[in-house]
Design a protein around this motif. Sequence first.
Motif, PDB file in Angstrom:
ATOM      1  N   ASP A 171      -2.796   1.169   3.985  1.00  0.00           N
ATOM      2  CA  ASP A 171      -2.228  -0.213   3.041  1.00  0.00           C
ATOM      3  C   ASP A 171      -1.577   0.513   1.844  1.00  0.00           C
ATOM      4  N   GLY A 172      -0.339   0.079   1.353  1.00  0.00           N
ATOM      5  CA  GLY A 172       0.060   0.423   0.199  1.00  0.00           C
ATOM      6  C   GLY A 172       1.107   1.357   0.516  1.00  0.00           C
ATOM      7  N   GLY A 174       3.577   1.451  -2.787  1.00  0.00           N
ATOM      8  CA  GLY A 174       3.770   0.403  -3.635  1.00  0.00           C
ATOM      9  C   GLY A 174       2.533  -0.667  -3.553  1.00  0.00           C
ATOM     10  N   ALA A 175       2.466  -1.359  -4.734  1.00  0.00           N
ATOM     11  CA  ALA A 175       1.557  -2.327  -4.791  1.00  0.00           C
ATOM     12  C   ALA A 175       2.062  -3.414  -5.876  1.00  0.00           C
ATOM     13  N   ASP A 176       1.340  -4.623  -5.665  1.00  0.00           N
ATOM     14  CA  ASP A 176       1.784  -5.849  -6.371  1.00  0.00           C
ATOM     15  C   ASP A 176       1.571  -5.649  -7.860  1.00  0.00           C
ATOM     16  N   THR A 177       0.673  -4.534  -8.337  1.00  0.00           N
ATOM     17  CA  THR A 177       0.357  -4.558  -9.766  1.00  0.00           C
ATOM     18  C   THR A 177       0.172  -3.053  -9.884  1.00  0.00           C
ATOM     19  N   ARG A 181      -3.628  -2.161  -9.043  1.00  0.00           N
ATOM     20  CA  ARG A 181      -3.883  -2.106  -7.676  1.00  0.00           C
ATOM     21  C   ARG A 181      -3.446  -0.648  -7.241  1.00  0.00           C
ATOM     22  N   LEU A 182      -2.099  -0.122  -7.650  1.00  0.00           N
ATOM     23  CA  LEU A 182      -1.632   1.150  -7.440  1.00  0.00           C
ATOM     24  C   LEU A 182      -2.531   2.162  -7.965  1.00  0.00           C
ATOM     25  N   PRO A 229      11.449  -2.654  -7.420  1.00  0.00           N
ATOM     26  CA  PRO A 229      10.433  -2.998  -6.631  1.00  0.00           C
ATOM     27  C   PRO A 229      10.268  -1.904  -5.317  1.00  0.00           C
TER      28      PRO A 229
END
Length: 75
Positions: free
Chosen positions: A21-22, A40-43, A46-47, A74
């Motif tokens: 994931d990611g 990648g990650a939404d924040t 989280r990364l 992004p």
Amino acid sequence: MLIQTDVGRAEVVANRLAELDGVLSAEYVTGPYDVVVRIGADTMARLQDTVVPNVQRVAGITRTLTCPIANGAPP
């Protein structure tokens, strides 16, 4: 993320990373690094707290270098 692996493990490591994931892409390459991974990650939290450590735990990896995209594009 640029990754160095144990000798002869680049393809196996790239394939395993591609399942995480990611991880947006994982390719094994030639040169000073063995695998190039786009993550990648939404924040950023989280990364840093989840995606990067999960990548670094994959067996066969000896060194990583995380290179954040400077222009904030992004994932």
